[in-house]
Design an enzyme around this catalytic site. Structure first.
Site, PDB file in Angstrom:
ATOM      1  N   SER A 103       0.815  -1.224   0.000  1.00 34.05           N
ATOM      2  CA  SER A 103       0.000   0.000   0.000  1.00 34.05           C
ATOM      3  C   SER A 103       0.845   1.269   0.000  1.00 34.05           C
ATOM      4  O   SER A 103       1.759   1.429   0.800  1.00 34.05           O
ATOM      5  CB  SER A 103      -0.941   0.022   1.210  1.00 34.05           C
ATOM      6  OG  SER A 103      -1.650   1.253   1.222  1.00 34.05           O
ATOM      7  N   THR A 134      -9.117  -1.015   1.388  1.00 28.18           N
ATOM      8  CA  THR A 134      -8.754  -1.571   0.088  1.00 28.18           C
ATOM      9  C   THR A 134      -9.212  -3.026   0.024  1.00 28.18           C
ATOM     10  O   THR A 134      -9.901  -3.510   0.918  1.00 28.18           O
ATOM     11  CB  THR A 134      -7.230  -1.359  -0.170  1.00 28.18           C
ATOM     12  OG1 THR A 134      -6.941  -1.843  -1.468  1.00 28.18           O
ATOM     13  CG2 THR A 134      -6.354  -2.045   0.860  1.00 28.18           C
ATOM     14  N   LYS A 175     -14.100  -3.695   0.780  1.00 31.45           N
ATOM     15  CA  LYS A 175     -14.951  -2.533   0.460  1.00 31.45           C
ATOM     16  C   LYS A 175     -16.443  -2.805   0.699  1.00 31.45           C
ATOM     17  O   LYS A 175     -17.195  -1.894   1.007  1.00 31.45           O
ATOM     18  CB  LYS A 175     -14.705  -2.067  -0.973  1.00 31.45           C
ATOM     19  CG  LYS A 175     -13.312  -1.450  -1.143  1.00 31.45           C
ATOM     20  CD  LYS A 175     -13.096  -0.892  -2.537  1.00 31.45           C
ATOM     21  CE  LYS A 175     -11.665  -0.384  -2.702  1.00 31.45           C
ATOM     22  NZ  LYS A 175     -11.450   0.247  -4.013  1.00 31.45           N
ATOM     23  N   ASN A 201     -14.789   2.889   0.297  1.00 33.51           N
ATOM     24  CA  ASN A 201     -13.328   2.826   0.425  1.00 33.51           C
ATOM     25  C   ASN A 201     -12.796   3.815   1.450  1.00 33.51           C
ATOM     26  O   ASN A 201     -11.593   3.894   1.682  1.00 33.51           O
ATOM     27  CB  ASN A 201     -12.652   3.057  -0.941  1.00 33.51           C
ATOM     28  CG  ASN A 201     -12.671   4.514  -1.351  1.00 33.51           C
ATOM     29  OD1 ASN A 201     -13.491   5.293  -0.890  1.00 33.51           O
ATOM     30  ND2 ASN A 201     -11.770   4.899  -2.232  1.00 33.51           N
ATOM     31  N   ASP A 252     -13.292   6.677  -5.144  1.00 34.39           N
ATOM     32  CA  ASP A 252     -12.566   6.171  -6.325  1.00 34.39           C
ATOM     33  C   ASP A 252     -12.924   6.933  -7.598  1.00 34.39           C
ATOM     34  O   ASP A 252     -12.053   7.384  -8.337  1.00 34.39           O
ATOM     35  CB  ASP A 252     -12.846   4.677  -6.540  1.00 34.39           C
ATOM     36  CG  ASP A 252     -12.093   3.799  -5.541  1.00 34.39           C
ATOM     37  OD1 ASP A 252     -11.005   4.216  -5.096  1.00 34.39           O
ATOM     38  OD2 ASP A 252     -12.587   2.716  -5.201  1.00 34.39           O
ATOM     39  N   ALA A 302     -14.783  -2.047  -9.537  1.00 40.30           N
ATOM     40  CA  ALA A 302     -14.009  -0.837  -9.856  1.00 40.30           C
ATOM     41  C   ALA A 302     -14.794   0.055 -10.813  1.00 40.30           C
ATOM     42  O   ALA A 302     -14.832   1.274 -10.663  1.00 40.30           O
ATOM     43  CB  ALA A 302     -12.663  -1.217 -10.474  1.00 40.30           C
ATOM     44  N   ASN A 314     -18.130  -5.843 -21.630  1.00 42.89           N
ATOM     45  CA  ASN A 314     -17.646  -6.875 -20.708  1.00 42.89           C
ATOM     46  C   ASN A 314     -17.771  -8.240 -21.361  1.00 42.89           C
ATOM     47  O   ASN A 314     -18.633  -8.451 -22.216  1.00 42.89           O
ATOM     48  CB  ASN A 314     -18.485  -6.818 -19.422  1.00 42.89           C
ATOM     49  CG  ASN A 314     -17.874  -7.618 -18.305  1.00 42.89           C
ATOM     50  OD1 ASN A 314     -16.693  -7.473 -18.003  1.00 42.89           O
ATOM     51  ND2 ASN A 314     -18.667  -8.478 -17.690  1.00 42.89           N
TER      52      ASN A 314
END
Length: 278
Positions: free
Chosen positions: A15, A62, A66, A87, A103, A131, A151
């Site tokens: 991190s 992290t 979450k 987060n 984020d 994400a 996707n």
């Protein structure tokens, strides 16, 4: 009294958060101490409870916690509700634990710092995981012409698109359906680029002056950014600025002060390059 903050995760050794927040604190003259803590799976709630009971003021969260942080928060911001993940946790003055997701706004701010225009643009996002979900609301608030989510599993992209339709023109497509389409901005939200894998992207995907952004970052350009360069992207960027941008947003939530991100990005880039040389 020095205020206590930390980042929780598993693994956590890698991190960069302690270094980033230390730089923010020095820059803004804040009396705070920030550590990283390895939390065992299944022990998040206990660890978070203990942290706040001992006077902790805020946590960054992290992987893989979450969703735990989302459940732990007693109150959540609208963007955290939308993202379905948290987060950042902050203890408010009344003792309530607030959950936020910084984020997406971190990524959007990074794009602004890079001078990228989002309004009126066609944006393609690769991937439909957590994400991507975390960045959709802040992206749509920039009023792009359209956001397309592509996707491998179409159903997942379709479900995500439906969840955000009230905020703008969001569509789901398979990679095959992208043939013949062009986009102004392409964002890689899959972690596959870290394993050197690339989704099956058609050749003529990039519009003139297109910008390509990878949420991942490393010492070397990711395979996605190399692809972008090969196919004529005018601008490319990795996710280091997003990482530092989301930290700056968390810092603002905790301290009500906005740190300067550009000097920290420059310093971290230098560190990563030096480490890579060793």
């Amino acid at each position: 009294m020095t205020d206590l903050y930390a980042v929780f995760g598993n693994p956590i050794n890698h991190s960069k958060s302690p270094s980033i927040h230390r730089q923010f604190a020095e820059q803004t003259g804040q009396d705070m101490h920030y550590t990283k803590q390895l939390v065992n799976e299944g022990e998040f709630e206990k660890a978070a409870q203990e942290f706040f009971e001992q006077g902790g003021k805020g946590l960054n969260i992290t992987v893989p916690f979450k969703l735990n942080a989302y459940a732990f928060a007693q109150q959540r911001t609208a963007r955290a509700e939308r993202a379905g993940a948290v987060n950042t946790l902050a203890r408010l003055s009344n003792g309530t634990i607030l959950g936020d997701n910084t984020d997406g706004i971190g990524m959007v701010h990074d794009m602004h710092n890079l001078g990228w225009e989002l309004e009126g643009k066609r944006i393609l996002i690769l991937g439909a995981g957590g994400a991507v979900r975390g960045v959709l609301q802040p992206l749509l608030e920039e009023n792009p012409a359209q956001v397309v989510i592509a996707n491998r599993t179409f159903a997942k992209a379709e479900e995500l698109a439906k969840n955000f339709l009230d905020l703008g023109d969001v569509q789901a497509k398979t990679f095959e359906q992208l043939v013949g389409e062009t986009f102004d901005i392409v964002i890689n939200g899959t972690s596959a680029s870290m394993q050197g894998e690339l989704p099956p992207l058609p050749d003529n995907l990039l519009a003139e002056n297109a910008c390509c952004y990878d949420m991942m970052y490393g010492a070397e350009p990711t395979i996605f950014l190399r692809w972008a360069k090969d196919f004529g992207a005018a601008h490319v960027a990795d996710g280091l600025g997003m990482l530092i941008g989301q930290a700056a947003e968390a810092f603002y939530l905790w301290r009500q002060i906005r740190p300067e991100v550009v000097p920290v990005i420059t310093a971290m880039r230098r560190q990563i390059a030096e480490k890579n040389k060793q």
